[in-house]
Write a protein that holds these residues in place. Structure first.
Motif, PDB file in Angstrom:
ATOM      1  N   PRO A 177     -25.376  -8.663 -44.429  1.00 23.04           N
ATOM      2  CA  PRO A 177     -24.834 -10.006 -44.714  1.00 23.04           C
ATOM      3  C   PRO A 177     -25.843 -10.998 -45.293  1.00 23.04           C
ATOM      4  O   PRO A 177     -25.519 -11.743 -46.206  1.00 23.04           O
TER       5      PRO A 177
ATOM      6  N   ARG B 179     -26.234 -10.585 -49.033  1.00 23.58           N
ATOM      7  CA  ARG B 179     -25.036 -10.464 -49.861  1.00 23.58           C
ATOM      8  C   ARG B 179     -25.013 -11.411 -51.061  1.00 23.58           C
ATOM      9  O   ARG B 179     -24.330 -11.122 -52.059  1.00 23.58           O
ATOM     10  N   LEU B 180     -25.738 -12.528 -50.969  1.00 25.03           N
ATOM     11  CA  LEU B 180     -25.723 -13.505 -52.065  1.00 25.03           C
ATOM     12  C   LEU B 180     -26.898 -13.323 -53.026  1.00 25.03           C
ATOM     13  O   LEU B 180     -26.982 -14.016 -54.031  1.00 25.03           O
ATOM     14  N   TYR B 181     -27.809 -12.387 -52.690  1.00 25.52           N
ATOM     15  CA  TYR B 181     -29.056 -12.271 -53.461  1.00 25.52           C
ATOM     16  C   TYR B 181     -29.317 -10.866 -53.988  1.00 25.52           C
ATOM     17  O   TYR B 181     -30.385 -10.595 -54.534  1.00 25.52           O
TER      18      TYR B 181
END
Lengths: 249, 249
Positions: free
Chosen positions: A125, A128-130
């Motif tokens: 988690p 997840r954005l990187y």
């Protein structure tokens, strides 16, 4: 109308919550937020000029921007003063004074980007954005073999979005390597400039090689065909980070 | 009313958008979201039991939970099936069947946490939610020297929030080390259990040592005083990640 001095900024950001660098009607952009912070600090109407107009969701550690101002402050202090006025997902790392004619898009430079791929069975988690999550096991040796074919000066028509506005599809790649640290694969790429979506398409192509869909030598054929459809897909923006822009002058 | 089997989950999450693990009236919690996903999957009213009730903003790579169900599915597949029903900031890494009487808070275990500190002049936006930012240069050698005083079995009254509900303030630390990779300092700590806010207070105390406010040997005096006010401050939750819980049985 002619401001006294030009300030250069090294700009880092988490691109998750922005519609990219460049001002546009549909959402908040990095450029817009920087303009507002600099205008508030200097008490003048300020428009920054960015080196790299990164896409929506792309991150940066070292994008470059300049702006002109009459403000008399130690140039190094602009970084701290602007950070006071910026949201915490944008940070100015450094500020300097440069010559009034110095332009971040008109000087020779080498840009370095990384594309991160988390290669495991289940996503993490906090990554997840990187990083782009990839379930299929990737063969790093094959990806590195394929990477070798990109080095040098080539016509990158096959590795470029058809939306490009560039006059020439020829670019020079100085470095392209694929590194692995535990489950994280990092594609590092340096070059004198990149076409629209070029790095994200190269990443998509290297992933196809890593999955065994293409043999490494197929890269030569993709170059020769000058056909976007032969290359891999455009990978998601969130895996991409602009690391550094090194200027020659 | 007595479900057939007990399933154990390894749970990872980005704690940024949650009010911690445990169900509460003021906001969304990890436990609540897991209960909803498991109930929807199994078609029963399910309540998970968590090993570590992490605070608001704390992250986890390997928290542990169990739940009871009548559902007949290969135990390893619960991870994938639950992930289909969970938001992307919570991921089940693994699922197994365990004995019906196995309880994640009543079995001997070693818990490992990390506390991350980004030690540089200006924060990095993509790390802002996963590390505590510290501007003052920290001396890693001194921090490691201080860390040595924590190893072993001690009365941790000085390193514990007064809100604790624990019956005994005695805990055993098996490992405490301070690592540095570029600008990122990682405090890694393993023990058989921790008091309320204990790791965040140890981190705050090690930061004071790293800044030169306390000499490393002052840790002995803090222990002896049994007084929370002598230790460093409780560091922000976002720097803390529960890495792993290793069970003895």
């Amino acid at each position: 109308m002619c401001a006294l001095r030009r300030i250069k900024l090294i700009v880092s950001y988490d691109g998750t919550n922005y519609c990219g660098w460049q001002k546009q009607p549909n959402g908040v952009t990095i450029e817009e937020v920087l303009n507002k912070a600099a205008s508030s600090l200097c008490g003048e109407e300020i428009e920054v000029i960015g080196a790299s107009r990164t896409d929506s969701g792309v991150h940066a550690f070292g994008n470059v921007a300049v702006f002109d101002t009459d403000m008399k402050m130690d140039a190094g202090k602009f970084a701290f003063a602007l950070n006071q006025r910026l949201p915490d997902d944008i940070r100015i790392q450094e500020s300097y004074e440069v010559e009034k004619k110095w332009h971040p898009r008109k000087c020779d430079c080498i840009k370095t980007y990384i594309y991160r791929i988390l290669n495991r069975k289940i996503n993490i988690p906090t990554e997840r954005l990187y990083a782009h999550f990839c379930y299929f096991r990737l063969d790093i040796d094959k990806m590195n073999e394929a990477a070798g074919y990109f080095i040098g000066t080539h016509d990158f028509t096959s590795f470029c979005s058809q939306k490009t506005q560039a006059q020439s599809p020829v670019r020079t790649i100085h470095l392209l390597e694929v590194l692995k640290d535990d489950d994280m694969i990092t594609i590092a790429i340096s070059g004198d400039g990149f076409l629209y979506n070029m790095i994200r398409i190269i990443a998509g192509t290297l992933i196809k090689v890593g999955m065994g869909v293409y043999p490494p030598s197929y890269i030569k054929e993709i170059f020769a065909a000058k056909n976007r459809r032969l290359a891999g897909q455009t990978m998601p923006a969130k895996g991409l980070t602009l690391v550094e822009i090194e200027y020659m002058d």
